[in-house]
Design an enzyme around this catalytic site. Structure first.
Site, short mmCIF file in Angstrom:
data_model
loop_
_atom_site.label_atom_id
_atom_site.label_comp_id
_atom_site.label_asym_id
_atom_site.label_seq_id
_atom_site.Cartn_x
_atom_site.Cartn_y
_atom_site.Cartn_z
CG ASN A 118 -1.94 0.88 0.73
OD1 ASN A 118 -2.03 1.95 0.19
ND2 ASN A 118 -2.96 0.78 2.08
CG ASP A 119 2.17 2.49 3.89
OD1 ASP A 119 1.17 3.32 3.64
OD2 ASP A 119 2.53 1.94 4.69
CB VAL A 120 5.77 0.87 -1.65
CG1 VAL A 120 6.64 0.35 -0.37
CG2 VAL A 120 5.03 -0.43 -2.10
#
Lengths: 465, 108
Positions: A391-393
């Site tokens: 998600n964050d990447v």
């Protein structure tokens, strides 16, 4: 303490060289395993040496203690899942720091007891003792909290309470004050209080750090423990401890900076960002904004007729143990003529390089693993990007939202692809605790469910086409 | 040369060596390198053996034994876990083979 005979000094020298070669080996892919074994051999030899030149008491008890620790270490190291590697390293680091602090406390006791007392040793030795006690305790407490955060025994969100900055500052001042006190007029109680203050400081250092940054903190605490061991070596008059500890301290600090750079963060920002009240976006709640979701059959059709597919694997993939199924899916797509690669973000998983370990475990061919800088230009040509448990990447907030906890972190340009498919368990945000705008884009499709389960259905659906 | 200066010399040189030997590491190896370095500082076991073996005080002996256990966990566990990680890198060239022990029970 017994004077060290020349032969023992030479063996220690050889062990110190062994540690240098170990680190050298560990930094290259082909030599890494040998390097690690060289380091292990040097460590074992160094620990055997004192039995031959020091007139040690309690040898049986010592051997039993070593056996207990060895069994504990081996069992822990063998049992741990590859996904839980970061917290295992944190735990090993913590116990090492704790051991160093205890050794320094015992040496302080020894110094106070010896005939002639404190005057025999210089104030510099006492400073080194104080340093070892304090930083070793910091490392221990910090690592335990880190472990608890990663193991999800406690919330991984930054934990800040009013006045934390003041207590934090006060404990540092108290630590320095007590260390000075220990150097000027040493006493056992000062050492013990210093250790307790160190524990407090270590806990306060790590509590405000958000989950995504925890790996950097592990690396930093690792360097701390290294320096602790180096100072301990000076106190104990043992050169191999000094060299080994310093090597770890220096390389660990450097490695911390490398990792922080890979995440586009500064170390001081990671440690003190939450204290300054920066990262308040980490709400960690599921959003109820509308998204487009689809079933495995729909996604299978998208994938089966794509020419260029890029997989973005994340920690969720590994937690669900879906990497083997994923590899099968990629094989099938490859047989159908698509070009498929894995885009590996430097901090995919929970530590830099973690995802490479996890995919290597699933026998993914090394050539398909593309590092971020090599593949980021390819996303605009990709027909489908399949984001599995990450998600964050791929969160564009890293580029567009100043103030987001991940702002400035280099990301994979999944948003440039024609189609993006997220395989997600729920709408819960990623480890950094922020919402991902990419989820709500028009060309984004979500496939909800457990990654392993959905991946199996997806694989069957592709095979059936 | 003054004794303390000798120690300082060793320290400073070790700092440079420590940075220099890992300067070119690729991000792929960050995790195993961190873990391997972590195991190396388990050498505090040597220090723990020295202080424990020369103490006469019972409480100090107990504390020393605790330190030995902790240090041994750090050292032995650290090297074993690093080796396990690195095995994954070495085995990747071989054809697919699922290892049951490594994949079962991973779902929390």
């Amino acid at each position: 303490m017994t004077a060290v005979p020349v032969w023992a000094q030479l063996v220690y020298l050889a062990c110190a060289v062994g540690f240098i070669l170990a680190l050298k080996g560990l930094s290259g892919p082909r030599t890494a395993r040998t390097g690690n074994l060289v380091g292990a051999a040097a460590a074992v030899i160094a620990c055997v040496v004192p039995f031959f030149y020091v007139d040690l008491d309690h040898v049986v008890l010592i051997l039993v203690a070593i056996a207990v620790g060895t069994v504990g270490g081996v069992v822990g190291a063998r049992r741990v899942q590859m996904t839980q590697m970061p917290q295992m390293v944190a735990l090993f680091n913590g116990v090492g720091g704790g051991a160093a602090a205890l050794v320094a406390l015992l040496e302080l006791h020894e110094i106070l007891e010896q005939p002639g007392g404190v005057d025999v040793v210089g104030w510099f030795v006492l400073v080194a003792t104080a340093f070892t006690i304090f930083v070793g305790s910091v490392s221990f407490a910090g690592s335990v909290i880190t472990f608890a955060k990663l193991q999800e025994l406690m919330s991984s969100a930054p934990l800040v309470f009013p006045g934390l900055a003041i207590v934090f500052g006060a404990s540092l001042v108290a630590g320095v004050g007590l260390a000075t006190q220990l150097a000027l007029s040493p006493a056992m109680w000062v050492g013990i209080v210093l250790a307790l203050v160190g524990l407090l400081f270590g806990a306060l250092l790590v509590l405000p750090v958000g989950g995504a940054d925890v790996p950097i903190v592990i690396s930093l605490l690792n360097a701390f423990t290294g320096l602790t061991v180096a100072a301990g070596g000076y106190v104990l008059d043992n050169v191999v401890l000094l060299v080994a500890g310093t090597l770890v301290g220096a390389s660990g600090t450097f490695l911390t900076l490398l990792m922080a750079r890979a995440m586009g963060r500064s170390v001081s920002n990671i440690l003190f960002g939450a204290l300054k009240g920066g990262s308040t976006l980490g709400a960690g709640v599921a959003s109820d904004r509308p998204v487009r979701s689809a079933g495995p059959e729909d996604v299978a059709i998208m994938l089966a007729y794509a020419d260029r597919v890029i997989i973005v694997p994340g920690y969720g993939l590994a937690v669900a143990q879906a990497q083997h199924t994923l590899r099968e899916l990629v094989d099938v797509l490859g047989e159908r003529g698509a070009q498929v690669d894995y885009a590996i973000h430097p901090v995919a998983g929970r530590m830099p390089g973690h995802m490479n370990v996890l995919l290597a475990e699933a026998q993914v061919p090394y050539e398909q693993l593309k590092e971020m800088d090599d593949i980021n230009g390819d996303f605009k040509d990709a027909d489908v990007v399949l984001v599995v448990g990450a998600n964050d990447v791929v969160n564009p907030a890293a580029k567009t939202t100043p103030g987001a906890p991940i702002y400035g972190m280099p990301i994979l340009n999944a948003d440039e692809a024609k189609q993006v498919v997220f395989m997600k368990r729920s709408m819960r945000p990623g480890f950094a605790g922020i919402e991902n705008e990419l989820l709500f884009e028009d060309n984004t499709t979500l496939l909800f469910g457990d990654a392993k389960d959905s991946m199996g259905k997806l694989l069957n659906a592709v095979k059936a086409l | 040369m003054n004794d303390a200066v000798v120690w300082l010399t060793i320290f400073v040189l070790s700092v440079f060596v420590g940075i220099e030997v890992i300067a070119k590491v690729s991000s792929t190896l960050h995790t195993p390198l961190m873990s391997g370095a972590n195991a190396i500082h388990g050498i505090i076991l040597l220090g723990a053996i020295l202080v424990t073996g020369t103490t006469e005080n019972t409480l100090a002996l107990v504390v020393g034994l605790v330190a030995i256990v902790l240090a041994a966990v750090n050292m032995v566990g650290g090297f074993v876990v690093t080796d396990r990680m690195l095995q994954m890198f070495v085995r990747r060239k071989r054809p697919a083979k699922v290892e049951p022990g490594a994949t079962e029970g991973g779902v929390r």
